[in-house]
Design a protein around this motif. Structure first.
Motif, PDB file in Angstrom:
ATOM      1  N   ASN A  19       0.832  -1.210   0.000  1.00 22.87           N
ATOM      2  CA  ASN A  19       0.000   0.000   0.000  1.00 22.87           C
ATOM      3  C   ASN A  19       0.863   1.255   0.000  1.00 22.87           C
ATOM      4  N   PHE A  20       1.909   1.221   0.830  1.00 23.47           N
ATOM      5  CA  PHE A  20       2.808   2.363   0.926  1.00 23.47           C
ATOM      6  C   PHE A  20       3.505   2.593  -0.420  1.00 23.47           C
ATOM      7  N   TYR A  21       3.919   1.514  -1.048  1.00 23.52           N
ATOM      8  CA  TYR A  21       4.590   1.594  -2.339  1.00 23.52           C
ATOM      9  C   TYR A  21       3.657   2.180  -3.403  1.00 23.52           C
ATOM     10  N   VAL A  26       1.804   6.906  -6.753  1.00 24.89           N
ATOM     11  CA  VAL A  26       0.859   8.001  -6.998  1.00 24.89           C
ATOM     12  C   VAL A  26       1.564   9.347  -6.820  1.00 24.89           C
ATOM     13  N   PHE A  27       2.363   9.430  -5.752  1.00 24.27           N
ATOM     14  CA  PHE A  27       3.156  10.633  -5.489  1.00 24.27           C
ATOM     15  C   PHE A  27       4.073  10.934  -6.678  1.00 24.27           C
ATOM     16  N   LEU A  28       4.748   9.902  -7.180  1.00 21.80           N
ATOM     17  CA  LEU A  28       5.664  10.068  -8.312  1.00 21.80           C
ATOM     18  C   LEU A  28       4.913  10.537  -9.565  1.00 21.80           C
ATOM     19  N   THR A  29       3.710   9.987  -9.771  1.00 17.85           N
ATOM     20  CA  THR A  29       2.891  10.404 -10.916  1.00 17.85           C
ATOM     21  C   THR A  29       2.525  11.877 -10.801  1.00 17.85           C
ATOM     22  N   ILE A  65      11.702  12.408   1.122  1.00 18.43           N
ATOM     23  CA  ILE A  65      11.093  13.084  -0.030  1.00 18.43           C
ATOM     24  C   ILE A  65      12.063  14.107  -0.612  1.00 18.43           C
ATOM     25  N   THR A  66      12.730  14.841   0.270  1.00 18.72           N
ATOM     26  CA  THR A  66      13.683  15.873  -0.173  1.00 18.72           C
ATOM     27  C   THR A  66      14.849  15.262  -0.922  1.00 18.72           C
ATOM     28  N   GLU A  77       5.728  19.166   2.767  1.00 12.55           N
ATOM     29  CA  GLU A  77       4.928  19.073   3.995  1.00 12.55           C
ATOM     30  C   GLU A  77       3.622  18.330   3.736  1.00 12.55           C
ATOM     31  N   GLU A  78       2.937  18.660   2.654  1.00  8.02           N
ATOM     32  CA  GLU A  78       1.652  18.036   2.347  1.00  8.02           C
ATOM     33  C   GLU A  78       1.820  16.548   2.030  1.00  8.02           C
ATOM     34  N   GLU A  79       2.791  16.240   1.186  1.00 11.36           N
ATOM     35  CA  GLU A  79       3.018  14.838   0.820  1.00 11.36           C
ATOM     36  C   GLU A  79       3.462  14.034   2.047  1.00 11.36           C
TER      37      GLU A  79
END
Length: 305
Positions: A19-21, A26-29, A65-66, A77-79
C-alpha cells in the motif's frame, strides 16, 4: 521504506508495504505531471494533530522526499502528511489520544451507548476505552484517508461472520446503516465491516451470548473425549462449553454409542470414530443453528445489502 522502518512503532507487513509503495507511485505520478497535493482546511487541521507525537518520523519522511525530489517545502509538507496518515491508519505510529474534537465523536458515543442498551450490559472500563480508540481510528480512516473507504473492494466472505457472530453482525448492520458519517454505499460497507471486526476483537462474544453446552461421551474413553474436546474448541466463536456429564443445560451430545441414554431433551449426534469431515460439518451446522436461537432476541431480520 527501509530507511523509515526504524522510526515506526511496528514492522511493516508485506501488505502495508505494498500500500505504501502504491502511494509512492501516486506521489511520483503527481510529481511527473507537475501537480501538487492540497488538503482541505479541516483535513489539514486534523492531520496536523499527528505531528507532535510523531515528529521524528515525520521529519524522516520529509527528509526522504527531499532526497528524491526537487519540491517546494509546502509540497513536501503536504506529501509527508499524506504518507504519515497512511502509517497512522495502519497503527504504525505513536498514538495521539482523542483524535477528534468531541463534536466529531458523536457517532462513536452513539455506537457504544446503543451497544450497551441493546445487549443490556455495561462495558468494563478497559473494554470501552479500547473500543472507543479503535472506532475513532476507523472514523479517522474514513474522514482523513477517504480513498481507501471510497474504493473499498469487498472481498470478505460475510457468511462466516453472520453465522459465528450473529449478534454483532446484526448490530453493526443496523447501527452503521443509520450513521450520517458517509453518504456513499461503498463507504457504508467499509464502516460496517471494520466496525464488526472491531467489536469481535475487543468484546468477547461470551459477554453477550449464552454458551452452548456440548456433552462429549465416546465409548473409547477419556483420551478420545479429550481429543474431540480440543478439536471442537477450535470453533471458539460458537461459544461452546464442553462437558462429559449430561445435565439439564446440555444442548448437544456427541457420541459413538447408538444406545447411549439421553437423560435430557438435548440433541444427540452419533459419530463414527474417528469422525469424517461430514460428521464435523453436521455438528457445526447444529451449533450455528443453536447460536442463531441464542441470539434471536437481539436480531433484526433484515439483510445487509
Amino acid at each position: 521504506m527501509n530507511r523509515i522502518q526504524p522510526l515506526l512503532a511496528k514492522t511493516l507487513t508485506e501488505t502495508v508495504k505494498a500500500n505504501f509503495y502504491q502511494l509512492l507511485l501516486v506521489f511520483l505520478t503527481r510529481y511527473n505531471q507537475g501537480r501538487n497535493l492540497r488538503f482541505a482546511k479541516k483535513e489539514r487541521q486534523l492531520l496536523e494533530r499527528l505531528k507532535p507525537a510523531n515528529q521524528a518520523l515525520f521529519d524522516g519522511i520529509k527528509q526522504e522526499i527531499t532526497r528524491a525530489f526537487d519540491l517546494p517545502d509546502e509540497t513536501i509538507e503536504e506529501e509527508g502528511l499524506f504518507l504519515l496518515n497512511l502509517l497512522y491508519t495502519e497503527s504504525l505510529t505513536e498514538p495521539i489520544g482523542q483524535l477528534f474534537p468531541e463534536a466529531e465523536t458523536l457517532v462513536i458515543t452513539n455506537f457504544i451507548t446503543e451497544f450497551e442498551q441493546v445487549f443490556q450490559m455495561k462495558l468494563a472500563e478497559a473494554e470501552e476505552r479500547n473500543l472507543r480508540s479503535a472506532l475513532e481510528l476507523l472514523v479517522w480512516d474514513v474522514f482523513c484517508f477517504p480513498a481507501r473507504s471510497r474504493f473499498f473492494v469487498d472481498t470478505i466472505e460475510i457468511t462466516y461472520f453472520k453465522n459465528s457472530y450473529p449478534e454483532y453482525f446484526d448490530f453493526c448492520q443496523r447501527v452503521m446503516s443509520q450513521t450520517k458519517l458517509v453518504d456513499n454505499k461503498v463507504q457504508g460497507r467499509f464502516l460496517f465491516y471494520y466496525g464488526l471486526l472491531t467489536l469481535i476483537r475487543f468484546i468477547p462474544i461470551t459477554r453477550v451470548s449464552e454458551s452452548i453446552e456440548v456433552c462429549i461421551d465416546f465409548s473409547i474413553g477419556e483420551s478420545y473425549n479429550d481429543l474431540i474436546k480440543r478439536d471442537l474448541l477450535y470453533f471458539s466463536s460458537l461459544n461452546i462449553e464442553v462437558v462429559t456429564i449430561q445435565s439439564e443445560k446440555t444442548r448437544l451430545i456427541l457420541t459413538d454409542a447408538i444406545n447411549l441414554v439421553n437423560n435430557y431433551p438435548s440433541k444427540k449426534i452419533v459419530w463414527l470414530t474417528p469422525p469424517r469431515p461430514e460428521d464435523w460439518e453436521q455438528v457445526v451446522d447444529e451449533l450455528i443453528g443453536m447460536r442463531q436461537e441464542n441470539s434471536a432476541k437481539y436480531l433484526d431480520q433484515s439483510d445487509f445489502q
